[in-house]
Design a protein around this motif. Structure first.
Motif, PDB file in Angstrom:
ATOM      1  N   LEU A   3       0.845  -1.191   0.000  1.00  0.00           N
ATOM      2  CA  LEU A   3       0.000   0.000   0.000  1.00  0.00           C
ATOM      3  C   LEU A   3       0.881   1.241   0.000  1.00  0.00           C
ATOM      4  O   LEU A   3       1.941   1.255   0.602  1.00  0.00           O
ATOM      5  CB  LEU A   3      -0.883   0.035   1.248  1.00  0.00           C
ATOM      6  CG  LEU A   3      -1.836  -1.128   1.449  1.00  0.00           C
ATOM      7  CD1 LEU A   3      -2.559  -0.985   2.772  1.00  0.00           C
ATOM      8  CD2 LEU A   3      -2.826  -1.194   0.320  1.00  0.00           C
ATOM      9  N   LEU A   4       0.426   2.269  -0.648  1.00  0.00           N
ATOM     10  CA  LEU A   4       1.085   3.558  -0.543  1.00  0.00           C
ATOM     11  C   LEU A   4       0.523   4.284   0.659  1.00  0.00           C
ATOM     12  O   LEU A   4      -0.681   4.265   0.904  1.00  0.00           O
ATOM     13  CB  LEU A   4       0.839   4.394  -1.799  1.00  0.00           C
ATOM     14  CG  LEU A   4       1.487   3.909  -3.077  1.00  0.00           C
ATOM     15  CD1 LEU A   4       1.119   4.854  -4.220  1.00  0.00           C
ATOM     16  CD2 LEU A   4       2.982   3.821  -2.936  1.00  0.00           C
ATOM     17  N   SER A   5       1.400   4.915   1.391  1.00  0.00           N
ATOM     18  CA  SER A   5       0.948   5.672   2.554  1.00  0.00           C
ATOM     19  C   SER A   5       0.166   6.897   2.095  1.00  0.00           C
ATOM     20  O   SER A   5       0.206   7.298   0.932  1.00  0.00           O
ATOM     21  CB  SER A   5       2.164   6.129   3.364  1.00  0.00           C
ATOM     22  OG  SER A   5       2.920   7.072   2.610  1.00  0.00           O
ATOM     23  N   PHE A   6      -0.536   7.486   3.030  1.00  0.00           N
ATOM     24  CA  PHE A   6      -1.268   8.716   2.739  1.00  0.00           C
ATOM     25  C   PHE A   6      -0.301   9.770   2.202  1.00  0.00           C
ATOM     26  O   PHE A   6      -0.601  10.468   1.239  1.00  0.00           O
ATOM     27  CB  PHE A   6      -1.976   9.221   3.996  1.00  0.00           C
ATOM     28  CG  PHE A   6      -2.679  10.531   3.783  1.00  0.00           C
ATOM     29  CD1 PHE A   6      -3.904  10.574   3.124  1.00  0.00           C
ATOM     30  CD2 PHE A   6      -2.120  11.711   4.216  1.00  0.00           C
ATOM     31  CE1 PHE A   6      -4.547  11.780   2.907  1.00  0.00           C
ATOM     32  CE2 PHE A   6      -2.762  12.926   4.006  1.00  0.00           C
ATOM     33  CZ  PHE A   6      -3.976  12.954   3.356  1.00  0.00           C
ATOM     34  N   ALA A   7       0.886   9.865   2.811  1.00  0.00           N
ATOM     35  CA  ALA A   7       1.872  10.860   2.371  1.00  0.00           C
ATOM     36  C   ALA A   7       2.296  10.611   0.925  1.00  0.00           C
ATOM     37  O   ALA A   7       2.437  11.554   0.142  1.00  0.00           O
ATOM     38  CB  ALA A   7       3.091  10.833   3.293  1.00  0.00           C
ATOM     39  N   ALA A   8       2.485   9.348   0.547  1.00  0.00           N
ATOM     40  CA  ALA A   8       2.876   9.035  -0.829  1.00  0.00           C
ATOM     41  C   ALA A   8       1.764   9.383  -1.804  1.00  0.00           C
ATOM     42  O   ALA A   8       2.010   9.895  -2.898  1.00  0.00           O
ATOM     43  CB  ALA A   8       3.243   7.559  -0.951  1.00  0.00           C
ATOM     44  N   ARG A  13      -0.388  13.441  -5.884  1.00  0.00           N
ATOM     45  CA  ARG A  13      -1.332  14.520  -6.217  1.00  0.00           C
ATOM     46  C   ARG A  13      -0.608  15.835  -6.462  1.00  0.00           C
ATOM     47  O   ARG A  13      -1.080  16.678  -7.213  1.00  0.00           O
ATOM     48  CB  ARG A  13      -2.361  14.687  -5.102  1.00  0.00           C
ATOM     49  CG  ARG A  13      -3.389  13.587  -5.093  1.00  0.00           C
ATOM     50  CD  ARG A  13      -4.500  13.864  -4.088  1.00  0.00           C
ATOM     51  NE  ARG A  13      -5.042  12.597  -3.670  1.00  0.00           N
ATOM     52  CZ  ARG A  13      -4.922  12.071  -2.470  1.00  0.00           C
ATOM     53  NH1 ARG A  13      -4.310  12.719  -1.518  1.00  0.00           N
ATOM     54  NH2 ARG A  13      -5.434  10.898  -2.194  1.00  0.00           N
ATOM     55  N   ARG A  14       0.522  16.010  -5.819  1.00  0.00           N
ATOM     56  CA  ARG A  14       1.297  17.250  -5.981  1.00  0.00           C
ATOM     57  C   ARG A  14       2.208  17.201  -7.201  1.00  0.00           C
ATOM     58  O   ARG A  14       2.973  18.125  -7.433  1.00  0.00           O
ATOM     59  CB  ARG A  14       2.130  17.504  -4.734  1.00  0.00           C
ATOM     60  CG  ARG A  14       1.283  17.856  -3.544  1.00  0.00           C
ATOM     61  CD  ARG A  14       2.122  18.168  -2.333  1.00  0.00           C
ATOM     62  NE  ARG A  14       1.251  18.354  -1.193  1.00  0.00           N
ATOM     63  CZ  ARG A  14       1.507  17.895   0.006  1.00  0.00           C
ATOM     64  NH1 ARG A  14       2.618  17.216   0.241  1.00  0.00           N
ATOM     65  NH2 ARG A  14       0.664  18.099   0.989  1.00  0.00           N
ATOM     66  N   GLY A  15       2.139  16.109  -7.957  1.00  0.00           N
ATOM     67  CA  GLY A  15       2.902  16.055  -9.195  1.00  0.00           C
ATOM     68  C   GLY A  15       4.194  15.271  -9.133  1.00  0.00           C
ATOM     69  O   GLY A  15       4.964  15.292 -10.091  1.00  0.00           O
ATOM     70  N   TRP A  16       4.475  14.585  -8.041  1.00  0.00           N
ATOM     71  CA  TRP A  16       5.686  13.772  -7.969  1.00  0.00           C
ATOM     72  C   TRP A  16       5.604  12.655  -8.992  1.00  0.00           C
ATOM     73  O   TRP A  16       4.540  12.116  -9.268  1.00  0.00           O
ATOM     74  CB  TRP A  16       5.837  13.159  -6.587  1.00  0.00           C
ATOM     75  CG  TRP A  16       6.357  14.091  -5.552  1.00  0.00           C
ATOM     76  CD1 TRP A  16       5.973  15.375  -5.337  1.00  0.00           C
ATOM     77  CD2 TRP A  16       7.341  13.798  -4.573  1.00  0.00           C
ATOM     78  NE1 TRP A  16       6.648  15.887  -4.276  1.00  0.00           N
ATOM     79  CE2 TRP A  16       7.489  14.951  -3.790  1.00  0.00           C
ATOM     80  CE3 TRP A  16       8.083  12.671  -4.275  1.00  0.00           C
ATOM     81  CZ2 TRP A  16       8.387  15.000  -2.731  1.00  0.00           C
ATOM     82  CZ3 TRP A  16       8.969  12.725  -3.230  1.00  0.00           C
ATOM     83  CH2 TRP A  16       9.122  13.886  -2.468  1.00  0.00           C
ATOM     84  N   ARG A  17       6.735  12.280  -9.534  1.00  0.00           N
ATOM     85  CA  ARG A  17       6.781  11.180 -10.494  1.00  0.00           C
ATOM     86  C   ARG A  17       6.644   9.848  -9.763  1.00  0.00           C
ATOM     87  O   ARG A  17       7.051   9.699  -8.627  1.00  0.00           O
ATOM     88  CB  ARG A  17       8.096  11.216 -11.256  1.00  0.00           C
ATOM     89  CG  ARG A  17       8.217  12.481 -12.108  1.00  0.00           C
ATOM     90  CD  ARG A  17       9.500  12.466 -12.844  1.00  0.00           C
ATOM     91  NE  ARG A  17       9.551  11.209 -13.588  1.00  0.00           N
ATOM     92  CZ  ARG A  17       9.956  11.091 -14.828  1.00  0.00           C
ATOM     93  NH1 ARG A  17      10.382  12.129 -15.461  1.00  0.00           N
ATOM     94  NH2 ARG A  17       9.968   9.924 -15.435  1.00  0.00           N
TER      95      ARG A  17
END
Length: 51
Positions: A3-8, A13-17
């Motif tokens: 699972l991806l954490s909430f932070a990930a 959503r902020r545009g990280w690759r």
């Protein structure tokens, strides 16, 4: 299935690759993409399925 954490998810959503998130979580970018795609399609319940 990881699972991806909430932070990930927020980073995405902020545009990280996908590759950058994967590097933090020990996943390939393709794995992050698959998790995000399933989460978008099925919501939190879908992200808990094995796969």
């Amino acid at each position: 299935m990881r699972l991806l954490s909430f932070a990930a998810r927020e980073e995405r959503r902020r545009g990280w690759r996908y590759e950058a998130i994967g590097a933090q979580r020990g996943l390939l970018g393709a794995g992050v993409f698959d998790i995000c795609k399933r989460y978008g399609r099925e919501g939190p319940k879908g992200s808990r399925k094995g796969g």
